[in-house]
Design a protein around this motif. Sequence first.
Motif, PDB file in Angstrom:
ATOM      1  N   UNK A  35      57.045  26.896  43.721  1.00 24.48           N
ATOM      2  CA  UNK A  35      57.813  25.652  43.744  1.00 24.48           C
ATOM      3  C   UNK A  35      56.909  24.515  43.283  1.00 24.48           C
ATOM      4  N   UNK A  36      56.907  24.259  41.981  1.00 24.18           N
ATOM      5  CA  UNK A  36      56.004  23.267  41.398  1.00 24.18           C
ATOM      6  C   UNK A  36      56.740  22.126  40.709  1.00 24.18           C
ATOM      7  N   UNK A  37      58.050  22.074  40.844  1.00 27.60           N
ATOM      8  CA  UNK A  37      58.811  21.033  40.141  1.00 27.60           C
ATOM      9  C   UNK A  37      58.264  19.637  40.436  1.00 27.60           C
ATOM     10  N   UNK A  38      58.072  19.315  41.709  1.00 28.00           N
ATOM     11  CA  UNK A  38      57.600  17.978  42.071  1.00 28.00           C
ATOM     12  C   UNK A  38      56.220  17.713  41.486  1.00 28.00           C
ATOM     13  N   UNK A  39      55.335  18.698  41.516  1.00 29.81           N
ATOM     14  CA  UNK A  39      53.974  18.513  41.020  1.00 29.81           C
ATOM     15  C   UNK A  39      53.967  18.227  39.524  1.00 29.81           C
ATOM     16  N   UNK A  40      54.787  18.958  38.778  1.00 27.73           N
ATOM     17  CA  UNK A  40      54.849  18.762  37.329  1.00 27.73           C
ATOM     18  C   UNK A  40      55.467  17.416  36.996  1.00 27.73           C
ATOM     19  N   UNK A  95      45.257  15.364  35.743  1.00 27.10           N
ATOM     20  CA  UNK A  95      46.031  14.950  36.912  1.00 27.10           C
ATOM     21  C   UNK A  95      46.749  16.149  37.534  1.00 27.10           C
ATOM     22  N   UNK A  96      47.351  16.996  36.678  1.00 28.44           N
ATOM     23  CA  UNK A  96      48.158  18.088  37.215  1.00 28.44           C
ATOM     24  C   UNK A  96      47.316  19.156  37.902  1.00 28.44           C
ATOM     25  N   UNK A  97      46.140  19.455  37.380  1.00 26.58           N
ATOM     26  CA  UNK A  97      45.316  20.472  38.016  1.00 26.58           C
ATOM     27  C   UNK A  97      44.951  20.064  39.435  1.00 26.58           C
ATOM     28  N   UNK A  98      44.721  18.773  39.644  1.00 23.94           N
ATOM     29  CA  UNK A  98      44.432  18.306  41.007  1.00 23.94           C
ATOM     30  C   UNK A  98      45.645  18.473  41.905  1.00 23.94           C
ATOM     31  N   UNK A 102      46.186  21.255  45.152  1.00 31.02           N
ATOM     32  CA  UNK A 102      46.477  20.759  46.493  1.00 31.02           C
ATOM     33  C   UNK A 102      47.849  21.178  46.996  1.00 31.02           C
ATOM     34  N   UNK A 103      48.809  21.347  46.073  1.00 35.28           N
ATOM     35  CA  UNK A 103      50.183  21.468  46.538  1.00 35.28           C
ATOM     36  C   UNK A 103      50.985  22.665  46.080  1.00 35.28           C
ATOM     37  N   UNK A 104      50.410  23.612  45.335  1.00 40.58           N
ATOM     38  CA  UNK A 104      51.203  24.750  44.864  1.00 40.58           C
ATOM     39  C   UNK A 104      51.658  25.595  46.060  1.00 40.58           C
ATOM     40  N   UNK A 105      52.933  25.960  46.057  1.00 40.82           N
ATOM     41  CA  UNK A 105      53.521  26.748  47.131  1.00 40.82           C
ATOM     42  C   UNK A 105      54.396  27.848  46.541  1.00 40.82           C
ATOM     43  N   UNK A 106      54.350  29.013  47.162  1.00 36.57           N
ATOM     44  CA  UNK A 106      55.196  30.112  46.722  1.00 36.57           C
ATOM     45  C   UNK A 106      56.564  29.971  47.388  1.00 36.57           C
ATOM     46  N   UNK A 107      57.632  30.359  46.684  1.00 37.71           N
ATOM     47  CA  UNK A 107      58.963  30.334  47.269  1.00 37.71           C
ATOM     48  C   UNK A 107      59.047  31.384  48.385  1.00 37.71           C
ATOM     49  N   UNK A 134      45.376  27.451  35.153  1.00 36.09           N
ATOM     50  CA  UNK A 134      46.069  27.180  36.410  1.00 36.09           C
ATOM     51  C   UNK A 134      46.921  28.368  36.845  1.00 36.09           C
ATOM     52  N   UNK A 135      47.414  29.163  35.903  1.00 38.41           N
ATOM     53  CA  UNK A 135      48.171  30.359  36.289  1.00 38.41           C
ATOM     54  C   UNK A 135      47.298  31.297  37.108  1.00 38.41           C
ATOM     55  N   UNK A 136      46.119  31.614  36.596  1.00 43.35           N
ATOM     56  CA  UNK A 136      45.240  32.529  37.315  1.00 43.35           C
ATOM     57  C   UNK A 136      44.796  31.934  38.642  1.00 43.35           C
ATOM     58  N   UNK A 137      44.522  30.634  38.650  1.00 39.43           N
ATOM     59  CA  UNK A 137      44.151  29.986  39.905  1.00 39.43           C
ATOM     60  C   UNK A 137      45.268  30.145  40.924  1.00 39.43           C
ATOM     61  N   UNK A 138      46.517  29.887  40.487  1.00 34.75           N
ATOM     62  CA  UNK A 138      47.651  29.933  41.399  1.00 34.75           C
ATOM     63  C   UNK A 138      47.903  31.310  41.972  1.00 34.75           C
ATOM     64  N   UNK A 139      47.914  32.352  41.124  1.00 34.11           N
ATOM     65  CA  UNK A 139      48.227  33.685  41.638  1.00 34.11           C
ATOM     66  C   UNK A 139      47.124  34.185  42.579  1.00 34.11           C
TER      67      UNK A 139
END
Length: 243
Positions: A35-40, A95-98, A102-107, A134-139
């Motif tokens: 769920x990254x809509x808000x972050x993007x 800006x987005x990587x920060x 901090x805020x990436x969340x899985x559904x 960022x994909x690899x960081x997130x997973x």
Amino acid sequence: MNERMPLPSARDGHPFPDLAHVRAVLFDFDGTLVDTERLIVESMMRLLEEEAPGRFRPEDVRRNLGLTLDAQLRLYFPGRTEEEYARLAARYREDHERRFAEGVRVFPGVPELLRALKEAGISAAVVTNRHRRTLEYGVHKLGLAPCFATLVAYQDVERHKPDPEPVRTALARLKVPPTYALMIGDQPEDRLAAQGAGVHFAWAGWSPLARTNADGDAPLLFSPHELLIALSRTREGGSSGRL
């Protein structure tokens, strides 16, 4: 042969395809797994306000979330030089990587879905327009990395969704024919890429954007668990794996 029970997708009026032979499920990343809509939107709006105060609204950004960053910047700022586009992209990513870190969340329900697919011997892959960093960081941060057989990111292809090349790249890596794969996404670009590659598609209806974008041309799932139900019902007697 016993008659199959109605699948969950029947409530949206669109029949679910027969998934008895599915060997791979391809997932978009943003708005499908996480769920990254808000972050993007926040990162892009910061850039837009700095470059063109008052010209754009968050709704404008949401309409273009399925496009690559480069395509979005060219849409918002037509006629800039390549150097300017590179500068804008770097400012957005900083800006987005920060925010992402901090805020990436899985559904909810996604980790359970991915683990169940792996246990059933069904390969899972990510097919995204997001950059690999960022994909690899997130997973890895979310503990999802062991669930995926491959990740197809922006840098892995020359043409990006809605072009089918990213989907075909994932299929080639997995050695799975298109008719044995299903793609799940939240954007029209996901559906078009899947269709262009000859892959079944379903909307990730647990995402608000997917429910908004769903056009009736594909089934709409309302939770990750519904995909497990659909797969298990159509695979009864057709697979040794359990879902």
